[in-house]
Design a protein around this motif. Sequence first.
Motif, PDB file in Angstrom:
ATOM      1  N   MET A 128     -13.913   0.624  -0.848  1.00  0.00           N
ATOM      2  CA  MET A 128     -12.515  -0.842  -0.900  1.00  0.00           C
ATOM      3  C   MET A 128     -11.720   0.315  -1.665  1.00  0.00           C
ATOM      4  O   MET A 128     -12.351   0.554  -3.122  1.00  0.00           O
ATOM      5  N   ILE A 129     -10.532  -0.505  -0.900  1.00  0.00           N
ATOM      6  CA  ILE A 129      -9.093  -0.264  -2.456  1.00  0.00           C
ATOM      7  C   ILE A 129      -9.134  -1.189  -3.488  1.00  0.00           C
ATOM      8  O   ILE A 129      -9.126  -2.513  -2.546  1.00  0.00           O
ATOM      9  N   ASP A 130      -8.128  -0.894  -4.452  1.00  0.00           N
ATOM     10  CA  ASP A 130      -7.898  -2.048  -5.373  1.00  0.00           C
ATOM     11  C   ASP A 130      -7.328  -2.162  -4.882  1.00  0.00           C
ATOM     12  O   ASP A 130      -6.230  -1.910  -4.937  1.00  0.00           O
ATOM     13  N   LEU A 131      -6.754  -4.310  -4.670  1.00  0.00           N
ATOM     14  CA  LEU A 131      -5.651  -4.096  -4.936  1.00  0.00           C
ATOM     15  C   LEU A 131      -4.944  -4.989  -5.683  1.00  0.00           C
ATOM     16  O   LEU A 131      -5.528  -5.794  -6.828  1.00  0.00           O
ATOM     17  N   ASP A 132      -3.329  -5.048  -6.328  1.00  0.00           N
ATOM     18  CA  ASP A 132      -2.726  -5.289  -7.468  1.00  0.00           C
ATOM     19  C   ASP A 132      -1.232  -6.629  -6.586  1.00  0.00           C
ATOM     20  O   ASP A 132      -2.168  -7.356  -5.452  1.00  0.00           O
ATOM     21  N   GLU A 133      -1.443  -6.536  -7.838  1.00  0.00           N
ATOM     22  CA  GLU A 133      -0.645  -8.249  -7.486  1.00  0.00           C
ATOM     23  C   GLU A 133       0.081  -8.169  -6.346  1.00  0.00           C
ATOM     24  O   GLU A 133       0.062  -8.591  -5.449  1.00  0.00           O
ATOM     25  N   ILE A 134       1.413  -7.718  -6.224  1.00  0.00           N
ATOM     26  CA  ILE A 134       2.263  -6.821  -5.450  1.00  0.00           C
ATOM     27  C   ILE A 134       1.329  -6.972  -3.612  1.00  0.00           C
ATOM     28  O   ILE A 134       1.409  -7.607  -2.497  1.00  0.00           O
ATOM     29  N   ASP A 135       0.434  -6.220  -3.583  1.00  0.00           N
ATOM     30  CA  ASP A 135      -0.134  -6.226  -2.138  1.00  0.00           C
ATOM     31  C   ASP A 135      -1.011  -7.457  -1.793  1.00  0.00           C
ATOM     32  O   ASP A 135      -0.842  -7.956  -0.334  1.00  0.00           O
ATOM     33  N   ARG A 136      -1.479  -8.390  -3.318  1.00  0.00           N
ATOM     34  CA  ARG A 136      -1.650  -9.537  -2.888  1.00  0.00           C
ATOM     35  C   ARG A 136      -0.506 -10.470  -1.984  1.00  0.00           C
ATOM     36  O   ARG A 136      -0.671 -11.625  -1.147  1.00  0.00           O
ATOM     37  N   SER A 137       0.315 -10.615  -2.701  1.00  0.00           N
ATOM     38  CA  SER A 137       1.562 -11.157  -2.687  1.00  0.00           C
ATOM     39  C   SER A 137       2.464 -10.701  -0.926  1.00  0.00           C
ATOM     40  O   SER A 137       1.850 -11.500  -0.358  1.00  0.00           O
ATOM     41  N   LEU A 138       2.092  -9.457  -1.152  1.00  0.00           N
ATOM     42  CA  LEU A 138       1.815  -8.882   0.504  1.00  0.00           C
ATOM     43  C   LEU A 138       0.573  -9.567   1.743  1.00  0.00           C
ATOM     44  O   LEU A 138       1.810 -10.148   3.034  1.00  0.00           O
ATOM     45  N   LEU A 139       0.608  -9.138   1.771  1.00  0.00           N
ATOM     46  CA  LEU A 139      -0.554  -9.977   2.487  1.00  0.00           C
ATOM     47  C   LEU A 139      -0.241 -11.692   2.443  1.00  0.00           C
ATOM     48  O   LEU A 139      -0.729 -11.819   3.396  1.00  0.00           O
ATOM     49  N   ARG A 140      -0.482 -12.805   1.396  1.00  0.00           N
ATOM     50  CA  ARG A 140       0.003 -13.989   1.680  1.00  0.00           C
ATOM     51  C   ARG A 140       1.214 -14.183   2.620  1.00  0.00           C
ATOM     52  O   ARG A 140       1.124 -14.889   3.281  1.00  0.00           O
ATOM     53  N   ALA A 141       2.554 -13.523   2.387  1.00  0.00           N
ATOM     54  CA  ALA A 141       3.160 -13.219   2.974  1.00  0.00           C
ATOM     55  C   ALA A 141       3.147 -13.050   4.580  1.00  0.00           C
ATOM     56  O   ALA A 141       3.205 -13.856   5.540  1.00  0.00           O
ATOM     57  N   LEU A 142       2.537 -12.105   4.626  1.00  0.00           N
ATOM     58  CA  LEU A 142       2.038 -11.944   6.194  1.00  0.00           C
ATOM     59  C   LEU A 142       1.080 -12.420   7.011  1.00  0.00           C
ATOM     60  O   LEU A 142       1.401 -12.521   7.663  1.00  0.00           O
ATOM     61  N   ALA A 143       0.248 -13.170   5.559  1.00  0.00           N
ATOM     62  CA  ALA A 143      -0.805 -14.719   6.149  1.00  0.00           C
ATOM     63  C   ALA A 143      -0.076 -15.189   7.061  1.00  0.00           C
ATOM     64  O   ALA A 143      -0.357 -16.297   8.076  1.00  0.00           O
ATOM     65  N   LYS A 144       1.226 -15.643   6.383  1.00  0.00           N
ATOM     66  CA  LYS A 144       1.636 -16.533   6.717  1.00  0.00           C
ATOM     67  C   LYS A 144       3.403 -16.535   7.503  1.00  0.00           C
ATOM     68  O   LYS A 144       2.852 -17.247   8.414  1.00  0.00           O
ATOM     69  N   ASP A 145       3.075 -15.863   7.577  1.00  0.00           N
ATOM     70  CA  ASP A 145       4.511 -14.809   9.268  1.00  0.00           C
ATOM     71  C   ASP A 145       4.511 -13.873   9.229  1.00  0.00           C
ATOM     72  O   ASP A 145       4.904 -12.993   8.468  1.00  0.00           O
ATOM     73  N   ALA A 146       3.601 -12.737   9.970  1.00  0.00           N
ATOM     74  CA  ALA A 146       3.180 -11.500   9.994  1.00  0.00           C
ATOM     75  C   ALA A 146       4.305 -11.123  10.823  1.00  0.00           C
ATOM     76  O   ALA A 146       3.928  -9.383  11.241  1.00  0.00           O
ATOM     77  N   SER A 147       4.674 -11.922  11.519  1.00  0.00           N
ATOM     78  CA  SER A 147       6.989 -11.580  11.859  1.00  0.00           C
ATOM     79  C   SER A 147       7.962 -10.327  11.194  1.00  0.00           C
ATOM     80  O   SER A 147       8.525 -10.309  11.313  1.00  0.00           O
ATOM     81  N   GLN A 148       7.657 -10.521  10.117  1.00  0.00           N
ATOM     82  CA  GLN A 148       8.301 -10.425   8.186  1.00  0.00           C
ATOM     83  C   GLN A 148       8.188  -8.721   8.502  1.00  0.00           C
ATOM     84  O   GLN A 148       7.583  -7.858   8.513  1.00  0.00           O
ATOM     85  N   SER A 149       9.847  -8.236   8.367  1.00  0.00           N
ATOM     86  CA  SER A 149       9.889  -7.188   8.263  1.00  0.00           C
ATOM     87  C   SER A 149       9.754  -6.262   6.883  1.00  0.00           C
ATOM     88  O   SER A 149       9.525  -7.056   5.795  1.00  0.00           O
ATOM     89  N   ALA A 150       8.681  -4.783   6.938  1.00  0.00           N
ATOM     90  CA  ALA A 150       9.181  -4.361   5.053  1.00  0.00           C
ATOM     91  C   ALA A 150      10.367  -4.303   4.798  1.00  0.00           C
ATOM     92  O   ALA A 150      10.622  -4.620   3.351  1.00  0.00           O
ATOM     93  N   GLY A 151      11.390  -4.514   5.263  1.00  0.00           N
ATOM     94  CA  GLY A 151      12.867  -4.237   4.763  1.00  0.00           C
ATOM     95  C   GLY A 151      12.491  -5.920   3.779  1.00  0.00           C
ATOM     96  O   GLY A 151      13.086  -6.052   2.951  1.00  0.00           O
ATOM     97  N   ALA A 152      13.131  -7.271   5.004  1.00  0.00           N
ATOM     98  CA  ALA A 152      12.598  -8.509   3.926  1.00  0.00           C
ATOM     99  C   ALA A 152      11.679  -8.687   2.637  1.00  0.00           C
ATOM    100  O   ALA A 152      11.941  -9.540   1.484  1.00  0.00           O
ATOM    101  N   LEU A 153      10.211  -7.961   3.150  1.00  0.00           N
ATOM    102  CA  LEU A 153       9.009  -8.538   2.364  1.00  0.00           C
ATOM    103  C   LEU A 153       9.627  -7.651   0.972  1.00  0.00           C
ATOM    104  O   LEU A 153       9.406  -8.282  -0.657  1.00  0.00           O
ATOM    105  N   GLY A 154      10.078  -6.194   1.262  1.00  0.00           N
ATOM    106  CA  GLY A 154      10.104  -5.775  -0.311  1.00  0.00           C
ATOM    107  C   GLY A 154      11.043  -6.414  -0.692  1.00  0.00           C
ATOM    108  O   GLY A 154      10.958  -6.197  -2.013  1.00  0.00           O
ATOM    109  N   LYS A 155      12.678  -6.938  -0.126  1.00  0.00           N
ATOM    110  CA  LYS A 155      13.469  -7.238  -0.948  1.00  0.00           C
ATOM    111  C   LYS A 155      13.029  -8.929  -1.752  1.00  0.00           C
ATOM    112  O   LYS A 155      13.612  -9.133  -3.221  1.00  0.00           O
ATOM    113  N   ARG A 156      11.789  -9.765  -1.311  1.00  0.00           N
ATOM    114  CA  ARG A 156      11.342 -11.050  -1.502  1.00  0.00           C
ATOM    115  C   ARG A 156      10.349 -10.010  -2.797  1.00  0.00           C
ATOM    116  O   ARG A 156      10.289 -10.625  -3.939  1.00  0.00           O
ATOM    117  N   PHE A 157       9.705  -8.901  -3.018  1.00  0.00           N
ATOM    118  CA  PHE A 157       8.845  -8.501  -3.145  1.00  0.00           C
ATOM    119  C   PHE A 157       9.393  -7.634  -4.601  1.00  0.00           C
ATOM    120  O   PHE A 157       8.006  -6.943  -5.212  1.00  0.00           O
TER     121      PHE A 157
END
Length: 152
Positions: A1-30
């Motif tokens: 198992m890998i260690d997850l930091d807060e950004i990883d957890r935020s990405l997972l929460r965002a993708l769980a809500k809407d998996a169609s978000q682009s990496a660019g949009a998620l990057g800007k958000r975080f």
Amino acid sequence: MIDLDEIDRSLLRALAKDASQSAGALGKRFGLSQPATWRRIKRLEDAKIIVGRRLVLNREALGFGVTVFLGVKLATKGRVSLEDFERAVTAIPEVQAVHHVLGMYDYRLRVVARDLADFERVLRRRVMTLPGIGNVEANVLLSEERCPGPIG
């Protein structure tokens, strides 16, 4: 198992809500670049933390206004294999999920139908004719709320 930091957890929460978000949009958000975000998502996929993405359909808009959860108890486990039951039940298009469970029932099924008359047809003609079927209990879904997954 890998260690997850807060950004990883935020990405997972965002993708769980809407998996169609682009990496660019998620990057800007975080506060990450698109390549850095993509690498993080790829790392989460490689570690099997993200195991897929799915499309969620509006069943009502497609004409399926009734969802029923069925508790199924097999009549005689020794006479019919679980694999035979599972193969037969997953071939029914109205059965959206099959869960093998412990407790009062052997299986919990999520079944969609156009209306109650359509559900009765599915129950009588498809479910009740499955190999090994025994007792069945139906619970009609009244409402559903999406609960976030266990992302610490």
